[in-house]
Write a protein that holds these residues in place. Structure first.
Motif, PDB file in Angstrom:
ATOM      1  N   ASP A   1       3.846  -2.607   3.824  1.00 29.79           N
ATOM      2  CA  ASP A   1       3.730  -4.214   3.430  1.00 29.79           C
ATOM      3  C   ASP A   1       2.459  -4.254   4.503  1.00 29.79           C
ATOM      4  O   ASP A   1       3.018  -4.488   5.797  1.00 29.79           O
ATOM      5  CB  ASP A   1       4.746  -5.107   3.549  1.00 29.79           C
ATOM      6  CG  ASP A   1       4.486  -6.127   3.104  1.00 29.79           C
ATOM      7  OD1 ASP A   1       3.384  -6.487   2.823  1.00 29.79           O
ATOM      8  OD2 ASP A   1       5.408  -7.357   3.163  1.00 29.79           O
ATOM      9  N   ILE A   2       1.272  -4.817   4.450  1.00 33.51           N
ATOM     10  CA  ILE A   2       0.137  -4.995   5.365  1.00 33.51           C
ATOM     11  C   ILE A   2      -0.308  -6.311   5.134  1.00 33.51           C
ATOM     12  O   ILE A   2      -0.722  -6.534   4.080  1.00 33.51           O
ATOM     13  CB  ILE A   2      -0.945  -4.165   5.308  1.00 33.51           C
ATOM     14  CG1 ILE A   2      -0.573  -2.404   5.346  1.00 33.51           C
ATOM     15  CG2 ILE A   2      -1.830  -4.077   6.253  1.00 33.51           C
ATOM     16  CD1 ILE A   2      -1.302  -1.452   5.214  1.00 33.51           C
ATOM     17  N   ASP A   3      -0.157  -7.403   6.191  1.00 31.79           N
ATOM     18  CA  ASP A   3      -0.490  -8.595   6.097  1.00 31.79           C
ATOM     19  C   ASP A   3      -2.031  -8.597   6.305  1.00 31.79           C
ATOM     20  O   ASP A   3      -2.484  -8.777   7.479  1.00 31.79           O
ATOM     21  CB  ASP A   3       0.230  -9.439   7.104  1.00 31.79           C
ATOM     22  CG  ASP A   3      -0.280 -10.819   7.069  1.00 31.79           C
ATOM     23  OD1 ASP A   3      -0.738 -11.411   5.883  1.00 31.79           O
ATOM     24  OD2 ASP A   3       0.315 -11.759   7.923  1.00 31.79           O
ATOM     25  N   ILE A   4      -2.910  -8.448   5.136  1.00 31.03           N
ATOM     26  CA  ILE A   4      -4.282  -8.267   5.506  1.00 31.03           C
ATOM     27  C   ILE A   4      -5.053  -9.020   4.179  1.00 31.03           C
ATOM     28  O   ILE A   4      -4.422  -8.877   3.063  1.00 31.03           O
ATOM     29  CB  ILE A   4      -4.784  -6.919   5.563  1.00 31.03           C
ATOM     30  CG1 ILE A   4      -6.376  -6.933   5.797  1.00 31.03           C
ATOM     31  CG2 ILE A   4      -4.508  -5.966   4.146  1.00 31.03           C
ATOM     32  CD1 ILE A   4      -6.865  -5.445   6.167  1.00 31.03           C
ATOM     33  N   ASP A   5      -5.987  -9.448   4.222  1.00 32.28           N
ATOM     34  CA  ASP A   5      -6.724 -10.068   3.038  1.00 32.28           C
ATOM     35  C   ASP A   5      -7.209  -8.979   2.252  1.00 32.28           C
ATOM     36  O   ASP A   5      -7.605  -7.802   2.808  1.00 32.28           O
ATOM     37  CB  ASP A   5      -8.015 -10.600   3.603  1.00 32.28           C
ATOM     38  CG  ASP A   5      -8.723 -11.493   2.398  1.00 32.28           C
ATOM     39  OD1 ASP A   5      -8.262 -12.206   1.886  1.00 32.28           O
ATOM     40  OD2 ASP A   5      -9.824 -10.808   2.248  1.00 32.28           O
TER      41      ASP A   5
ATOM     42  N   VAL B   1       0.879  -1.050   0.067  1.00 33.05           N
ATOM     43  CA  VAL B   1      -0.111  -0.041  -0.022  1.00 33.05           C
ATOM     44  C   VAL B   1       0.700   1.273  -0.017  1.00 33.05           C
ATOM     45  O   VAL B   1       1.922   1.389   0.667  1.00 33.05           O
ATOM     46  CB  VAL B   1      -1.007  -0.054   1.084  1.00 33.05           C
ATOM     47  CG1 VAL B   1      -1.823   1.113   1.281  1.00 33.05           C
ATOM     48  CG2 VAL B   1      -1.684  -1.255   1.487  1.00 33.05           C
ATOM     49  N   HIS B   2       0.736   2.230  -0.859  1.00 33.82           N
ATOM     50  CA  HIS B   2       1.417   3.586  -0.929  1.00 33.82           C
ATOM     51  C   HIS B   2       0.422   4.480  -0.204  1.00 33.82           C
ATOM     52  O   HIS B   2      -0.692   4.712  -0.398  1.00 33.82           O
ATOM     53  CB  HIS B   2       1.510   3.828  -2.397  1.00 33.82           C
ATOM     54  CG  HIS B   2       2.293   2.909  -3.072  1.00 33.82           C
ATOM     55  ND1 HIS B   2       3.536   2.519  -2.969  1.00 33.82           N
ATOM     56  CD2 HIS B   2       1.811   1.750  -4.034  1.00 33.82           C
ATOM     57  CE1 HIS B   2       3.949   1.717  -3.896  1.00 33.82           C
ATOM     58  NE2 HIS B   2       2.840   1.245  -4.616  1.00 33.82           N
ATOM     59  N   LEU B   3       1.224   5.260   0.616  1.00 30.92           N
ATOM     60  CA  LEU B   3       0.571   6.657   1.463  1.00 30.92           C
ATOM     61  C   LEU B   3       1.451   7.504   1.194  1.00 30.92           C
ATOM     62  O   LEU B   3       2.487   7.803   1.076  1.00 30.92           O
ATOM     63  CB  LEU B   3       0.573   5.917   2.956  1.00 30.92           C
ATOM     64  CG  LEU B   3      -0.037   4.804   3.385  1.00 30.92           C
ATOM     65  CD1 LEU B   3       0.902   3.636   3.495  1.00 30.92           C
ATOM     66  CD2 LEU B   3      -0.631   5.079   4.715  1.00 30.92           C
ATOM     67  N   LYS B   4       0.345   8.753   1.569  1.00 27.11           N
ATOM     68  CA  LYS B   4       0.896  10.035   1.577  1.00 27.11           C
ATOM     69  C   LYS B   4       0.525  10.376   3.102  1.00 27.11           C
ATOM     70  O   LYS B   4      -0.512  10.698   3.543  1.00 27.11           O
ATOM     71  CB  LYS B   4       0.158  10.956   0.809  1.00 27.11           C
ATOM     72  CG  LYS B   4       0.645  12.480   0.876  1.00 27.11           C
ATOM     73  CD  LYS B   4       0.248  13.253  -0.158  1.00 27.11           C
ATOM     74  CE  LYS B   4       0.740  14.689  -0.026  1.00 27.11           C
ATOM     75  NZ  LYS B   4       0.411  15.669  -1.010  1.00 27.11           N
ATOM     76  N   VAL B   5       1.395  10.670   3.942  1.00 25.30           N
ATOM     77  CA  VAL B   5       1.266  10.856   5.336  1.00 25.30           C
ATOM     78  C   VAL B   5       1.657  12.472   5.609  1.00 25.30           C
ATOM     79  O   VAL B   5       2.410  12.895   5.137  1.00 25.30           O
ATOM     80  CB  VAL B   5       2.255   9.952   6.071  1.00 25.30           C
ATOM     81  CG1 VAL B   5       2.096  10.266   7.652  1.00 25.30           C
ATOM     82  CG2 VAL B   5       1.982   8.628   5.843  1.00 25.30           C
ATOM     83  N   ILE B   6       0.372  12.921   6.279  1.00 24.29           N
ATOM     84  CA  ILE B   6       0.541  14.273   6.897  1.00 24.29           C
ATOM     85  C   ILE B   6       0.645  14.434   8.370  1.00 24.29           C
ATOM     86  O   ILE B   6      -0.076  14.030   8.956  1.00 24.29           O
ATOM     87  CB  ILE B   6      -0.502  15.171   6.349  1.00 24.29           C
ATOM     88  CG1 ILE B   6      -0.734  15.091   4.862  1.00 24.29           C
ATOM     89  CG2 ILE B   6      -0.440  16.612   6.905  1.00 24.29           C
ATOM     90  CD1 ILE B   6      -1.973  15.735   4.411  1.00 24.29           C
ATOM     91  N   ALA B   7       1.952  14.714   8.708  1.00 21.50           N
ATOM     92  CA  ALA B   7       2.250  14.829  10.308  1.00 21.50           C
ATOM     93  C   ALA B   7       1.702  16.145  10.771  1.00 21.50           C
ATOM     94  O   ALA B   7       1.429  17.209  10.162  1.00 21.50           O
ATOM     95  CB  ALA B   7       3.647  14.632  10.332  1.00 21.50           C
TER      96      ALA B   7
END
Length: 91
Positions: free
Chosen positions: A70-74, A3-9
């Motif tokens: 990398d998320i271990d999720i269905d 999963v690709h994310l754009k994170v705003i802190a």
């Protein structure tokens, strides 16, 4: 699942905002120093998708707002939750 994310802190609150341009946009209230924002991100993703924190790994972008997890999720469960994000973003 990658999963690709754009994170705003430093946001007012932790939230998963939208999915646009292939990126999941996420806001975390912690600052982007000493790994605080990354820890908040892992906690938020863990809570939202109801999975253990140990099932989430940052594989790139540890010091960048653009991250790859990398998320271990269905995949079906992930997509269902993602649909809720998209619906709420369009309200």
């Amino acid at each position: 699942m990658i999963v690709h994310l754009k994170v705003i802190a430093n946001a007012k609150q932790d939230s998963i905002c939208s999915f646009e341009g292939g990126y999941l946009k996420v806001k975390v209230s912690k600052p982007a120093c000493e790994g605080k924002a990354n820890k908040a991100l892992i906690s938020l993703i863990s809570s939202y998708f109801n999975i253990k924190k140990s099932k989430i790994k940052i594989i790139s972008g540890e010091r960048s707002p653009l991250k790859t997890l990398d998320i271990d999720i269905d995949e079906q469960i992930f997509n269902t939750k993602l649909e809720n994000v998209v619906k709420n973003a369009n309200l």
